[in-house]
Design a protein around this motif. Structure first.
Motif, PDB file in Angstrom:
ATOM      1  N   ASP A  91       0.826  -1.213   0.000  1.00 59.32           N
ATOM      2  CA  ASP A  91       0.000   0.000   0.000  1.00 59.32           C
ATOM      3  C   ASP A  91       0.856   1.257   0.000  1.00 59.32           C
ATOM      4  OD1 ASP A  91      -2.765  -1.308   0.569  1.00 59.32           O
ATOM      5  OD2 ASP A  91      -1.430  -2.168   2.082  1.00 59.32           O
ATOM      6  N   ILE A  92       2.060   1.164   0.564  1.00 60.76           N
ATOM      7  CA  ILE A  92       2.958   2.317   0.682  1.00 60.76           C
ATOM      8  C   ILE A  92       4.345   1.886   0.221  1.00 60.76           C
ATOM      9  CG2 ILE A  92       4.049   3.961   2.260  1.00 60.76           C
ATOM     10  CD1 ILE A  92       1.607   3.572   4.114  1.00 60.76           C
ATOM     11  N   TRP A  93       4.924   2.679  -0.683  1.00 64.52           N
ATOM     12  CA  TRP A  93       6.326   2.462  -1.064  1.00 64.52           C
ATOM     13  C   TRP A  93       7.186   3.346  -0.178  1.00 64.52           C
ATOM     14  CZ3 TRP A  93       6.958  -1.728  -3.571  1.00 64.52           C
ATOM     15  CH2 TRP A  93       6.086  -2.145  -4.565  1.00 64.52           C
ATOM     16  N   LEU A  94       7.997   2.714   0.651  1.00 61.25           N
ATOM     17  CA  LEU A  94       8.861   3.461   1.567  1.00 61.25           C
ATOM     18  C   LEU A  94       9.889   4.275   0.797  1.00 61.25           C
ATOM     19  CD1 LEU A  94       9.522   0.694   4.241  1.00 61.25           C
ATOM     20  CD2 LEU A  94       7.988   2.657   4.452  1.00 61.25           C
ATOM     21  N   GLU A  95      10.208   5.446   1.327  1.00 60.68           N
ATOM     22  CA  GLU A  95      11.227   6.314   0.735  1.00 60.68           C
ATOM     23  C   GLU A  95      12.169   6.809   1.824  1.00 60.68           C
ATOM     24  OE1 GLU A  95       9.455   9.493  -1.405  1.00 60.68           O
ATOM     25  OE2 GLU A  95       8.502   8.199  -2.900  1.00 60.68           O
ATOM     26  N   ASP A  96      13.415   6.996   1.452  1.00 63.53           N
ATOM     27  CA  ASP A  96      14.397   7.535   2.384  1.00 63.53           C
ATOM     28  C   ASP A  96      13.915   8.883   2.911  1.00 63.53           C
ATOM     29  OD1 ASP A  96      17.177   7.202   3.475  1.00 63.53           O
ATOM     30  OD2 ASP A  96      17.428   9.148   2.499  1.00 63.53           O
ATOM     31  N   GLY A  97      13.891   9.029   4.218  1.00 57.07           N
ATOM     32  CA  GLY A  97      13.419  10.268   4.829  1.00 57.07           C
ATOM     33  C   GLY A  97      11.934  10.292   5.127  1.00 57.07           C
ATOM     34  N   GLY A  98      11.197   9.278   4.680  1.00 57.13           N
ATOM     35  CA  GLY A  98       9.775   9.214   4.989  1.00 57.13           C
ATOM     36  C   GLY A  98       9.547   9.033   6.480  1.00 57.13           C
ATOM     37  N   VAL A  99       8.419   9.524   6.965  1.00 54.95           N
ATOM     38  CA  VAL A  99       8.148   9.501   8.406  1.00 54.95           C
ATOM     39  C   VAL A  99       6.750   8.941   8.669  1.00 54.95           C
ATOM     40  CG1 VAL A  99       7.861  10.892  10.499  1.00 54.95           C
ATOM     41  CG2 VAL A  99       9.675  11.455   8.866  1.00 54.95           C
ATOM     42  N   PHE A 100       6.659   8.032   9.634  1.00 58.12           N
ATOM     43  CA  PHE A 100       5.392   7.550  10.159  1.00 58.12           C
ATOM     44  C   PHE A 100       5.240   8.085  11.572  1.00 58.12           C
ATOM     45  CE2 PHE A 100       6.388   4.731   6.783  1.00 58.12           C
ATOM     46  CZ  PHE A 100       5.194   4.212   6.307  1.00 58.12           C
ATOM     47  N   GLU A 101       4.001   8.326  11.982  1.00 60.04           N
ATOM     48  CA  GLU A 101       3.743   8.808  13.335  1.00 60.04           C
ATOM     49  C   GLU A 101       2.826   7.841  14.052  1.00 60.04           C
ATOM     50  OE1 GLU A 101       2.589  12.841  13.796  1.00 60.04           O
ATOM     51  OE2 GLU A 101       4.124  13.620  12.433  1.00 60.04           O
ATOM     52  N   ILE A 102       3.155   7.572  15.311  1.00 58.64           N
ATOM     53  CA  ILE A 102       2.326   6.709  16.148  1.00 58.64           C
ATOM     54  C   ILE A 102       2.529   7.122  17.602  1.00 58.64           C
ATOM     55  CG2 ILE A 102       4.093   4.903  16.388  1.00 58.64           C
ATOM     56  CD1 ILE A 102       0.352   4.200  15.924  1.00 58.64           C
TER      57      ILE A 102
END
Length: 235
Positions: free
Chosen positions: A126-137
């Protein structure tokens, strides 16, 4: 800050290049009492979901696309939900797309029902990870750092607020990460590890996908000594 890290250790067999390995995997669950992100599920979805409990899985992050992760990722993302629209998004780096397609393509060829086979062939993260990408939890951030070498799309995950690096199979305690001592591209992996560790606080906790925890400082001090391994790997 209510965020916490929980760990589930699972084990099983993984076949790479026609060789079977016994592998023990650390899955990390990051979140609070209500919501979590699952990092690197493998082998035993039931054990992982038992630890998740009634909390909502907001995303499943894969630090690489090897088979032991893909074999349980749909079950963990579903977390008991029958409606696919309610499944958690699965995140993988695009450079490991071939590993994803190979795995689900193989399942499709083994599937007798043509509609199910078609669904398996059409699956994508569903999501292609990228360098510098951020998830919040749970009010903390999880930053993606691309670290190719173990696989083309290997990544690590850093949380400054939690003081931790989830290093996947890029970096294990005392050595570059591997499956059964086998390396895909050790020179590239060592370059990734060096670039990853150099700017990090030396006391930053490192939580790998296999084995015991360590610190960024301990592994940075060992990094140069691994150069001989790379030379031997190419001889």
């Amino acid at each position: 800050m209510d965020a916490r890290i929980e760990q589930v250790v699972t084990s099983g067999k993984l076949t790479l290049d026609d060789t079977e390995y016994d592998v023990e995997n650390n899955t990390y669950i990051v979140g609070d009492d209500d919501e979590v992100i699952v990092i690197d599920p493998a082998f035993d979805a039931e054990a992982i979901l038992e630890k998740v409990g009634e909390r909502e899985v907001m995303a499943v992050l894969l630090t690489d696309g090897n088979e032991h992760r893909l074999s349980v990722v749909l079950e963990v993302a579903a977390a008991g939900e029958e409606d696919e629209e309610n499944w958690a998004p699965i995140a993988l780096h695009r450079a490991d797309r071939l590993l994803w397609r190979d795995y689900f393509g193989r399942l499709a060829r083994e599937e007798e029902d043509e509609d199910d086979a078609k669904a398996l062939r059409s699956l994508e993260p569903d999501i292609w990870l990228e360098d510098g990408g951020v998830f919040e939890i749970a009010d903390v951030q999880l930053e993606i750092v691309q670290t190719p070498g173990h696989t083309p799309g290997s990544v690590c995950v850093i949380s400054e607020q939690l003081g931790v690096l989830f290093s996947g199979d890029t970096l294990h305690r005392g050595r570059p990460g591997s499956i059964g001592g086998a390396f895909e591209d050790l020179r590239k992996q060592l370059n990734s590890i060096g670039a990853l560790l150099d700017p990090l606080p030396r006391d930053l906790q490192v939580m790998p996908a296999q084995g015991d925890e360590t610190t960024a400082g301990e592994e940075n001090a060992r990094w140069e000594s691994w150069g001989d391994m790379a030379r031997e790997d190419t001889d």
